[in-house]
Scaffold this motif. Structure first.
Motif, PDB file in Angstrom:
ATOM      1  N   LEU A  51      54.978  33.798  44.020  1.00 13.53           N
ATOM      2  CA  LEU A  51      56.038  34.723  44.441  1.00 13.53           C
ATOM      3  C   LEU A  51      56.321  35.700  43.280  1.00 13.53           C
ATOM      4  CD1 LEU A  51      58.278  32.792  46.986  1.00 13.53           C
ATOM      5  CD2 LEU A  51      56.689  34.643  47.394  1.00 13.53           C
ATOM      6  N   ARG A  52      56.741  34.891  42.169  1.00 11.03           N
ATOM      7  CA  ARG A  52      56.974  35.734  40.885  1.00 11.03           C
ATOM      8  C   ARG A  52      55.953  36.725  40.445  1.00 11.03           C
ATOM      9  NH1 ARG A  52      59.563  30.877  39.422  1.00 11.03           N
ATOM     10  NH2 ARG A  52      57.779  30.225  38.182  1.00 11.03           N
ATOM     11  N   GLY A  53      54.798  36.042  40.597  1.00 13.57           N
ATOM     12  CA  GLY A  53      53.369  36.667  40.039  1.00 13.57           C
ATOM     13  C   GLY A  53      53.096  37.807  40.929  1.00 13.57           C
ATOM     14  N   LEU A  54      53.412  37.674  42.334  1.00 18.40           N
ATOM     15  CA  LEU A  54      53.167  38.812  43.191  1.00 18.40           C
ATOM     16  C   LEU A  54      53.976  39.843  43.069  1.00 18.40           C
ATOM     17  CD1 LEU A  54      51.322  39.671  45.512  1.00 18.40           C
ATOM     18  CD2 LEU A  54      53.089  38.502  46.973  1.00 18.40           C
ATOM     19  N   ALA A  55      55.304  39.457  42.799  1.00 13.26           N
ATOM     20  CA  ALA A  55      56.341  40.661  42.509  1.00 13.26           C
ATOM     21  C   ALA A  55      56.058  41.401  41.188  1.00 13.26           C
ATOM     22  CB  ALA A  55      57.854  39.883  42.567  1.00 13.26           C
ATOM     23  N   ALA A  56      55.630  40.724  40.199  1.00 20.29           N
ATOM     24  CA  ALA A  56      55.151  41.353  39.011  1.00 20.29           C
ATOM     25  C   ALA A  56      54.124  42.240  39.257  1.00 20.29           C
ATOM     26  CB  ALA A  56      54.763  40.396  37.896  1.00 20.29           C
ATOM     27  N   CYS A  57      52.951  41.893  39.949  1.00 19.16           N
ATOM     28  CA  CYS A  57      52.040  42.797  40.341  1.00 19.16           C
ATOM     29  C   CYS A  57      52.442  43.895  41.118  1.00 19.16           C
ATOM     30  CB  CYS A  57      50.833  42.026  40.896  1.00 19.16           C
ATOM     31  SG  CYS A  57      50.036  40.705  40.154  1.00 19.16           S
ATOM     32  N   GLN A  96      48.660  41.184  34.740  1.00 19.90           N
ATOM     33  CA  GLN A  96      49.618  40.433  35.819  1.00 19.90           C
ATOM     34  C   GLN A  96      48.563  39.914  37.029  1.00 19.90           C
ATOM     35  OE1 GLN A  96      52.636  40.398  35.645  1.00 19.90           O
ATOM     36  NE2 GLN A  96      52.809  41.897  34.077  1.00 19.90           N
ATOM     37  N   LEU A  97      47.488  40.375  37.310  1.00 17.83           N
ATOM     38  CA  LEU A  97      46.650  39.451  38.394  1.00 17.83           C
ATOM     39  C   LEU A  97      46.187  38.362  37.903  1.00 17.83           C
ATOM     40  CD1 LEU A  97      44.756  42.567  39.907  1.00 17.83           C
ATOM     41  CD2 LEU A  97      46.341  41.229  40.976  1.00 17.83           C
ATOM     42  N   GLU A  98      45.839  38.124  36.634  1.00 16.53           N
ATOM     43  CA  GLU A  98      45.485  36.862  36.257  1.00 16.53           C
ATOM     44  C   GLU A  98      46.524  35.892  36.346  1.00 16.53           C
ATOM     45  OE1 GLU A  98      43.988  37.989  32.248  1.00 16.53           O
ATOM     46  OE2 GLU A  98      41.888  38.417  32.853  1.00 16.53           O
ATOM     47  N   GLY A  99      47.876  36.460  36.016  1.00 13.32           N
ATOM     48  CA  GLY A  99      49.020  35.237  35.847  1.00 13.32           C
ATOM     49  C   GLY A  99      49.016  34.779  37.454  1.00 13.32           C
ATOM     50  N   LEU A 100      48.866  36.050  38.520  1.00 14.74           N
ATOM     51  CA  LEU A 100      49.161  35.479  39.833  1.00 14.74           C
ATOM     52  C   LEU A 100      48.113  34.473  40.227  1.00 14.74           C
ATOM     53  CD1 LEU A 100      50.389  35.951  42.688  1.00 14.74           C
ATOM     54  CD2 LEU A 100      48.687  37.851  42.812  1.00 14.74           C
ATOM     55  N   SER A 159      50.420  27.893  39.823  1.00 20.54           N
ATOM     56  CA  SER A 159      50.151  26.403  40.507  1.00 20.54           C
ATOM     57  C   SER A 159      50.997  26.133  41.885  1.00 20.54           C
ATOM     58  CB  SER A 159      50.374  25.482  39.481  1.00 20.54           C
ATOM     59  OG  SER A 159      51.510  25.396  38.923  1.00 20.54           O
ATOM     60  N   ASN A 160      52.276  26.858  41.893  1.00 22.63           N
ATOM     61  CA  ASN A 160      53.057  26.758  43.139  1.00 22.63           C
ATOM     62  C   ASN A 160      53.266  27.765  43.694  1.00 22.63           C
ATOM     63  OD1 ASN A 160      55.362  27.319  41.473  1.00 22.63           O
ATOM     64  ND2 ASN A 160      55.059  25.493  40.370  1.00 22.63           N
TER      65      ASN A 160
END
Length: 475
Positions: free
Chosen positions: A261-267, A247-251, A255-256
């Motif tokens: 925001l979506r990556g941070l919510a998932a983390c 999940q951190l790697e996705g965050l 690129s925008n």
């Protein structure tokens, strides 16, 4: 005038005779001293007898020489000889030997023609033609020295007189031989005793290892068991941490702002759902716990290895307190379930000896103390320093328990070999005997005080290094 001349001549002859007697006495004394000194310098029985017979050859020449001692009614026994095949032969006591035993020196000028020759058990290969028998006193009994020569008529009246005159020399030489033999036997006995004691020490050490093996194995299995469980927990935690890192790697790859925001919510959701903070704390605790367990295993195996290793040297300086700290991990598994060990180690000087052997003594005393405590109790283990009336400094190790105690009758015998108060099959009776031998070998001692149903205190005394060096120098 003639009378005075004859008196002067007689006095002159008397002076010459006295001079000859004095020279003969001086030569005899020198020979005796030289012979005794040579005998006492011998370093083995074979060398001893060789020197003895060499001394006799300086008095009366021979091809074969032997000693006959009283053995049984009607016979004498050859106890030593220049020929080994003659030693142990039995000589029948006939008329001739009876005369010799009675104090008379006798010669056989033509031995094969003598009436008593048939009773002389000398091999034909010796080709003996002349014999000389001379008596002497040995071990409070009459013995005979026999000189044998291959030349016919070799021994004359002169040899008889010489053998008679040097009877005291023969007796003194045999006394010196006997004294030296006893000294050599005593030295050999000491070496044999040391080997036996070392063998007993090694056997008792292995018996101690066997006694402690179950407890040591349990003490090692415990940390090994929870370390194994910890590793399993870590293996199960790896996928959870790997998912969170994914999940951190996705965050990090967003690129925008919307993707961030979506990556941070998932983390955030993964962090809370999988309780990552608690998992990391657990991993830290598991690592610390595993490290402590491995250190316990290392301490036990190091102590066990040190205890069982053979001593390359047995007179090195060492610290008593360090030896105690190295020994305790070996006995703790045996004691910890029913005994509390209170340790009080004061600063003490170094001592000379074997750290491993002292460890063996301590194991024996601590295990005995534990066995004397039937339910729950305490053992107080302490070190201190004591200065005696002569100014010598001693390191004192005290092992005191509050167990069942020892009767006074048993205390009086407790250091005797094979004495034990334990039931049959539970004790060899060698532990305290060997412990005392170890302490004595290091210049120390053991004292014991016991009261029935109150407890027992063993005190180990070891001289400090300077006192031990002075002790060794004095001995």
């Amino acid at each position: 005038m003639k009378d005075r001349y004859e008196d002067a001549l007689e006095n002159l002859n008397l002076v010459y005779r006295l001079k000859e007697q004095a020279e003969a006495a001086r030569y005899q004394s020198e020979l005796m001293l030289r012979g005794v000194r040579a005998v006492l310098d011998a370093d083995s029985p074979d060398d001893l007898y060789q020197r003895m017979f060499s001394n006799f050859h300086d008095i009366v020449p021979y091809n074969i020489c032997l000693i006959l001692e009283q053995s049984e009614p009607g016979f004498m026994l050859c106890s030593s000889s220049t020929r080994q095949d003659i030693v142990g032969t039995r000589w029948a006591v006939g008329d001739m030997l009876r005369k010799v035993i009675g104090g008379k020196t006798i010669a056989m000028y033509n031995a094969p023609l003598h009436p008593q020759w048939c009773s002389v058990p000398l091999p034909d290969a010796c080709q003996i033609k002349s014999l000389l028998f001379s008596p002497f006193l040995f071990k409070n009994d009459m013995a005979i020295i026999v000189f044998a020569h291959q030349q016919l008529g070799f021994y004359t009246q002169q040899h008889i007189q010489i053998a008679t005159r040097y009877r005291e020399f023969t007796e003194q030489t045999l006394l010196s031989v006997n004294a030296r033999l006893q000294a050599l036997e005593s030295a050999q006995l000491k070496r044999d005793k040391a080997r036996v004691e070392q063998s007993l020490i090694d056997s008792e050490k292995m018996a101690s290892v066997g006694l402690l093996a179950a407890g040591v194995a349990h003490e090692i299995n415990n940390p090994v068991g929870f370390i194994s469980s910890n590793i399993e927990y870590l293996k199960q935690s790896v996928p959870t941490l790997a998912g969170f890192f994914h999940q951190l790697e996705g965050l990090f790859a967003a690129s925008n702002d919307a993707e961030r925001l979506r990556g941070l919510a998932a983390c955030q959701q993964c962090y809370e759902t999988e309780q990552i903070a608690g998992l990391i704390t657990d991993i830290e605790d598991i690592c610390n716990e595993s490290d402590e367990g491995l250190q316990r295993v290392a301490d036990i195996t190091t102590s066990l290895k040190s205890f069982t290793r053979a001593d390359p040297k047995t007179n090195d300086p060492f610290c008593v307190n360090q030896t105690i700290n190295d020994t305790l991990p070996l006995v703790n598994p045996e004691l910890k379930h029913h005994v509390k060990v209170n340790v009080s180690l004061n600063e003490v000087p170094t001592v000379l000896g074997s750290s491993r052997k002292l460890s063996q003594v301590l194991i024996n005393l601590l295990v005995n103390a534990g066995q004397a405590i039937h339910s729950h109790g305490e053992i107080n283990l302490s070190t201190d320093c004591h200065i005696d009336a002569d100014g010598r400094k001693w390191v004192v190790i005290t092992v005191a328990d509050n167990g069942c105690g020892i009767s006074q009758h048993a205390v009086d015998k407790i250091f005797q070999p094979f004495f034990t108060t334990k039931p049959v099959g539970q004790g060899t009776g060698l532990g305290l005997y060997i412990s005392l031998a170890i302490m004595k070998s290091m210049g120390g001692d053991i004292q014991v005080v016991s009261r029935m149903n109150q407890g027992t205190t063993f005190s180990l005394f070891l001289p400090d290094e300077p006192s031990r060096l002075a002790q060794s120098g004095a001995s």
